[in-house]
Motif scaffolding. Structure first.
Motif, PDB file in Angstrom:
ATOM      1  N   UNK A  63       0.896  -1.051  -0.083  1.00 20.34           N
ATOM      2  CA  UNK A  63      -0.231  -0.143  -0.050  1.00 20.34           C
ATOM      3  C   UNK A  63       0.700   1.218   0.076  1.00 20.34           C
ATOM      4  N   UNK A  64       2.023   1.279   0.340  1.00 20.43           N
ATOM      5  CA  UNK A  64       2.926   2.317   0.564  1.00 20.43           C
ATOM      6  C   UNK A  64       3.410   2.669  -0.675  1.00 20.43           C
ATOM      7  N   UNK A  65       3.535   1.712  -1.811  1.00 21.47           N
ATOM      8  CA  UNK A  65       4.169   2.046  -3.321  1.00 21.47           C
ATOM      9  C   UNK A  65       3.786   3.584  -3.898  1.00 21.47           C
TER      10      UNK A  65
ATOM     11  N   UNK B 165      10.853   5.191 -11.647  1.00 26.12           N
ATOM     12  CA  UNK B 165       9.452   5.117 -11.010  1.00 26.12           C
ATOM     13  C   UNK B 165       8.653   4.172 -11.834  1.00 26.12           C
ATOM     14  N   UNK B 166       8.757   4.321 -13.318  1.00 28.58           N
ATOM     15  CA  UNK B 166       7.863   3.905 -13.982  1.00 28.58           C
ATOM     16  C   UNK B 166       8.135   2.232 -14.215  1.00 28.58           C
ATOM     17  N   UNK B 167       9.091   1.663 -13.765  1.00 30.58           N
ATOM     18  CA  UNK B 167       9.400   0.255 -13.802  1.00 30.58           C
ATOM     19  C   UNK B 167       8.674  -0.489 -12.407  1.00 30.58           C
ATOM     20  N   UNK B 168       7.453  -0.899 -12.586  1.00 27.69           N
ATOM     21  CA  UNK B 168       6.538  -1.433 -11.625  1.00 27.69           C
ATOM     22  C   UNK B 168       6.991  -2.595 -11.075  1.00 27.69           C
ATOM     23  N   UNK B 169       7.588  -3.491 -11.883  1.00 22.45           N
ATOM     24  CA  UNK B 169       7.935  -4.795 -11.649  1.00 22.45           C
ATOM     25  C   UNK B 169       9.101  -4.677 -10.740  1.00 22.45           C
ATOM     26  N   UNK B 170      10.111  -3.685 -10.971  1.00 28.75           N
ATOM     27  CA  UNK B 170      11.075  -3.351  -9.790  1.00 28.75           C
ATOM     28  C   UNK B 170      10.754  -3.101  -8.501  1.00 28.75           C
ATOM     29  N   UNK B 171       9.488  -1.958  -8.411  1.00 29.29           N
ATOM     30  CA  UNK B 171       9.057  -1.398  -7.219  1.00 29.29           C
ATOM     31  C   UNK B 171       8.311  -2.812  -6.326  1.00 29.29           C
TER      32      UNK B 171
ATOM     33  N   UNK C  53       9.194  -5.866  -6.739  1.00 32.87           N
ATOM     34  CA  UNK C  53      10.242  -6.525  -6.071  1.00 32.87           C
ATOM     35  C   UNK C  53      10.801  -5.905  -4.853  1.00 32.87           C
ATOM     36  N   UNK C  54      10.957  -4.825  -5.010  1.00 31.97           N
ATOM     37  CA  UNK C  54      11.630  -4.093  -3.664  1.00 31.97           C
ATOM     38  C   UNK C  54      10.802  -4.440  -2.317  1.00 31.97           C
ATOM     39  N   UNK C  55       9.340  -4.013  -2.740  1.00 29.76           N
ATOM     40  CA  UNK C  55       8.421  -4.315  -1.476  1.00 29.76           C
ATOM     41  C   UNK C  55       8.644  -5.882  -1.068  1.00 29.76           C
TER      42      UNK C  55
ATOM     43  N   UNK D 101      20.329  -8.160   2.238  1.00 30.68           N
ATOM     44  CA  UNK D 101      21.048  -8.310   3.555  1.00 30.68           C
ATOM     45  C   UNK D 101      22.223  -7.311   3.427  1.00 30.68           C
ATOM     46  N   UNK D 102      22.716  -6.714   2.568  1.00 36.72           N
ATOM     47  CA  UNK D 102      23.704  -6.002   2.646  1.00 36.72           C
ATOM     48  C   UNK D 102      23.902  -4.835   1.722  1.00 36.72           C
ATOM     49  N   UNK D 103      22.983  -4.872   0.619  1.00 36.63           N
ATOM     50  CA  UNK D 103      23.001  -3.450  -0.206  1.00 36.63           C
ATOM     51  C   UNK D 103      22.010  -2.598  -0.232  1.00 36.63           C
ATOM     52  N   UNK D 104      22.565  -1.112   0.153  1.00 32.95           N
ATOM     53  CA  UNK D 104      21.405  -0.382   0.224  1.00 32.95           C
ATOM     54  C   UNK D 104      20.834  -0.122  -1.126  1.00 32.95           C
ATOM     55  N   UNK D 105      19.795  -0.299  -1.297  1.00 35.93           N
ATOM     56  CA  UNK D 105      19.033  -0.027  -2.804  1.00 35.93           C
ATOM     57  C   UNK D 105      18.611   1.288  -3.042  1.00 35.93           C
ATOM     58  N   UNK D 106      17.775   1.803  -1.850  1.00 35.49           N
ATOM     59  CA  UNK D 106      16.961   3.073  -2.159  1.00 35.49           C
ATOM     60  C   UNK D 106      17.054   3.711  -0.696  1.00 35.49           C
ATOM     61  N   UNK D 107      17.519   4.982  -0.704  1.00 41.06           N
ATOM     62  CA  UNK D 107      17.485   5.943   0.476  1.00 41.06           C
ATOM     63  C   UNK D 107      16.795   7.292  -0.163  1.00 41.06           C
ATOM     64  N   UNK D 108      15.750   7.564   0.171  1.00 36.30           N
ATOM     65  CA  UNK D 108      15.014   8.827  -0.150  1.00 36.30           C
ATOM     66  C   UNK D 108      14.358   9.512   0.972  1.00 36.30           C
TER      67      UNK D 108
END
Length: 165
Positions: free
Chosen positions: A19-21, A52-58, A60-62, A85-92
């Motif tokens: 729901x946060x997406x 942001x348009x890559x819905x699949x990626x997001x 997967x993130x969640x 476990x060890x890669x910071x993918x997103x920080x906003x």
């Protein structure tokens, strides 16, 4: 009388959910627009935002990443995600809530999570904009790299931090 102009609302951290997406994507785009301006040109910003348009990626993130959301007054003001476990993918952090310690709070929680799983280091691909923050929390540049997004070249940095208990 309560001081109405006080902006010191408490920040809560919680796990992210599907729901946060929409709100995360909105924050992602708006932040890049506003904060990226000083380091990247219009074409680069548009290319970066196109992520942001890559819905699949997001999705997967969640689904696959450890996602932390910073909330104040029911509004998402930042998020940080840890992949594998060890890669910071997103920080906003929301453009209207910069420099309030939100990124630090998110980052330190993420680092704690990595330590609990006995990770020895954290890595991240960091924008020019975020580089000073990552340096401040102890990351070092491994290499400067050029990534191609939709044919547009963007400079970022592969950074690493060695974790100690």
């Amino acid at each position: 009388m309560k001081n109405i102009t006080s902006h010191n609302h408490s920040i809560t951290l919680r796990k992210g959910a599907n729901d946060d997406l929409p709100e995360m994507l909105q924050l992602f785009r708006a932040t890049i627009d506003e904060v990226g301006k000083k380091d990247y040109d219009i074409q680069q910003i548009e290319a970066w935002k196109s992520g942001a348009e890559n819905e699949e990626r997001w999705m997967k993130v969640i689904r696959d990443q450890y996602v932390l959301i910073a909330v104040t007054e029911n509004q998402i003001v930042g998020f940080c995600t840890l992949d594998q476990g060890n890669y910071i993918d997103l920080l906003f952090v929301h453009k209207d809530h910069q420099s309030k310690g939100i990124a630090s709070k998110l980052y330190h929680s993420i680092e704690k999570e990595a330590l609990q799983h006995s990770e020895k280091k954290l890595t991240a691909d960091v924008s020019k904009t975020a580089r000073p923050f990552f340096e401040k929390v102890g990351f070092q540049i491994v290499q400067e790299q050029t990534v191609n997004v939709k044919g547009i070249a963007l400079t970022n940095y592969k950074m690493v931090k060695t974790l100690s208990k």
